[in-house]
Design a protein around this motif. Sequence first.
Motif, PDB file in Angstrom:
ATOM      1  N   UNK A  62       2.172   2.453  15.710  1.00  0.00           N
ATOM      2  CA  UNK A  62       1.351   3.317  15.459  1.00  0.00           C
ATOM      3  C   UNK A  62       0.196   2.283  14.960  1.00  0.00           C
ATOM      4  N   UNK A  63       0.416   1.572  14.020  1.00  0.00           N
ATOM      5  CA  UNK A  63      -0.379   0.841  13.287  1.00  0.00           C
ATOM      6  C   UNK A  63      -1.420  -0.151  14.476  1.00  0.00           C
ATOM      7  N   UNK A  64      -0.779  -0.207  15.539  1.00  0.00           N
ATOM      8  CA  UNK A  64      -1.699  -0.912  16.735  1.00  0.00           C
ATOM      9  C   UNK A  64      -2.347  -0.170  17.617  1.00  0.00           C
ATOM     10  N   UNK A  70      -3.449   3.031  10.176  1.00  0.00           N
ATOM     11  CA  UNK A  70      -3.441   3.883   8.905  1.00  0.00           C
ATOM     12  C   UNK A  70      -3.859   2.579   7.955  1.00  0.00           C
ATOM     13  N   UNK A  71      -4.895   2.740   7.164  1.00  0.00           N
ATOM     14  CA  UNK A  71      -5.267   1.954   6.068  1.00  0.00           C
ATOM     15  C   UNK A  71      -4.808   2.315   4.754  1.00  0.00           C
ATOM     16  N   UNK A  72      -5.465   2.170   3.664  1.00  0.00           N
ATOM     17  CA  UNK A  72      -5.012   2.496   2.556  1.00  0.00           C
ATOM     18  C   UNK A  72      -4.270   3.922   2.599  1.00  0.00           C
ATOM     19  N   UNK A  73      -3.109   3.877   1.952  1.00  0.00           N
ATOM     20  CA  UNK A  73      -2.615   5.146   1.816  1.00  0.00           C
ATOM     21  C   UNK A  73      -2.853   5.851   0.209  1.00  0.00           C
ATOM     22  N   UNK A  74      -1.801   6.711   0.098  1.00  0.00           N
ATOM     23  CA  UNK A  74      -1.997   7.247  -1.227  1.00  0.00           C
ATOM     24  C   UNK A  74      -1.168   6.414  -2.188  1.00  0.00           C
ATOM     25  N   UNK A 289      -3.689   0.115 -10.780  1.00  0.00           N
ATOM     26  CA  UNK A 289      -3.374  -1.122 -10.327  1.00  0.00           C
ATOM     27  C   UNK A 289      -2.320  -1.532  -9.451  1.00  0.00           C
ATOM     28  N   UNK A 290      -2.050  -0.325  -8.442  1.00  0.00           N
ATOM     29  CA  UNK A 290      -1.265  -0.588  -7.246  1.00  0.00           C
ATOM     30  C   UNK A 290      -1.595   0.245  -6.204  1.00  0.00           C
ATOM     31  N   UNK A 291      -1.840  -0.479  -4.996  1.00  0.00           N
ATOM     32  CA  UNK A 291      -2.443   0.141  -3.856  1.00  0.00           C
ATOM     33  C   UNK A 291      -1.251   0.904  -2.601  1.00  0.00           C
ATOM     34  N   UNK A 292      -0.244   1.136  -3.376  1.00  0.00           N
ATOM     35  CA  UNK A 292       0.904   1.760  -2.592  1.00  0.00           C
ATOM     36  C   UNK A 292       1.840   0.783  -1.738  1.00  0.00           C
TER      37      UNK A 292
END
Length: 406
Positions: A62-64, A70-74, A289-292
């Motif tokens: 999927x990422x390809x 998908x980039x940044x997620x929640x 402080x956290x990007x998932x």
Amino acid sequence: MIQVNENFLQLQRNYLFAEVAQRVATFGEQHPEAKIIRLGIGDVTRPLPPAVIEALHAAADEMGRAETFRGYGPEQGYAFLREAIAAHDYRARGIDVGADEIFVNDGAKSDTGNFGDILGTQNSICLTDPIYPVYVDSNVMAGRAGTCRDGLWSRIVYAPCTAENDFVPEIPDKPVDLIYLCYPNNPTGTTLRRDELAKWVEYALQGGSLLLYDAAYEAYITEEDVPHSIYEIEGARECAVEFRSYSKTAGFTGLRCGYTVVPRGLKATTQSGERVQLNPLWHRRQCTKFNGTAYVVQRAAEAIYSEAGKAQVRANIDYYMENARIMREALTAGGLRVYGGVNAPYLWLKTPEGYGSWDFFDKLLHDHHIVSTPGVGFGPAGEGYIRLTAFGKREDCEEAMRRLRA
Ligand code: PLP
């Protein structure tokens, strides 16, 4: 002038695993012919379940593709995983936890260490002893632990757990703000029954304490009266945070995923006496402080809730628990006092008369070429015990027991 956070300079040198590695290396150099069996470190050895691998592949594909990339997620995790957790880990057991109370992370170590970010540094702490060292060190870093003498911190209340009290910690006789409980326990492999845990919830509700409940080994529970979640206890939603991990449940020690539950109703107090909800505070902390956790990893975690995933995860846990049974029976038959290993992948052995933790560690290494972990490395009350893990390969566990019998 740049100033350091001097709390870090107070940390005691954690020499446990370094010292174990050093002694094993020295022994290995002196006895190159010895086949050393490692039952010391708590890391899994079974490969990831096929359902997890399939999900990883599918998510990578999927990422390809531009349409599914998908980039940044929640920051708090994708809804598909949070909803799966709420449904399978909680609702299926009749426990009320909503998806919006679940925060997906990169493993329980991060959140057990980080949760103190949203709690005042003046809070007092209670720890069971021996214990997973992260709770101590993260509070030392925050300046909450006081000063250390003979391995004990002045602002921590210790609740020793030994064979003498059947590994059931005594409830403090004074008010304490933050209480860390880890069940099934690392390192002792012991548990609290529902009625015993209920006493801690009652104490917390009465005195206004917060329970920080680490259930990283929940999947290993086999006995009926041992709670899988603290929220099985009435009132716990008003006084407890729960940490869970896919590391030992599903072999994610290298993949990294877990989650923390912060109930909506859970509150703490400001200095002026205002009651503040912890859930939005933790949400804010994570967003800053956290990007998932990686999308592919969250899809992998979701896969363990499929029918195939559940069966494969169970098969791996059964494998480790069969190791635990084999070791427990052999060690007991050999006259040793063995605890744990029934609801947890850890065996906690009382060292024979006259042997301290390190003495017995050395004896197992030198006479039988088996690596254990000295109990005293997990806290002063661990002196006189060693820990063996059931995470090894079956043939290694069997060979280790053959050597001990011989
Ligand atoms: N909590 C306990 C009690 C553990 O023993 C461990 C790992 O050994 C962790 C948390 C950390 O697990 P994770 O791999 O999810 O960070």
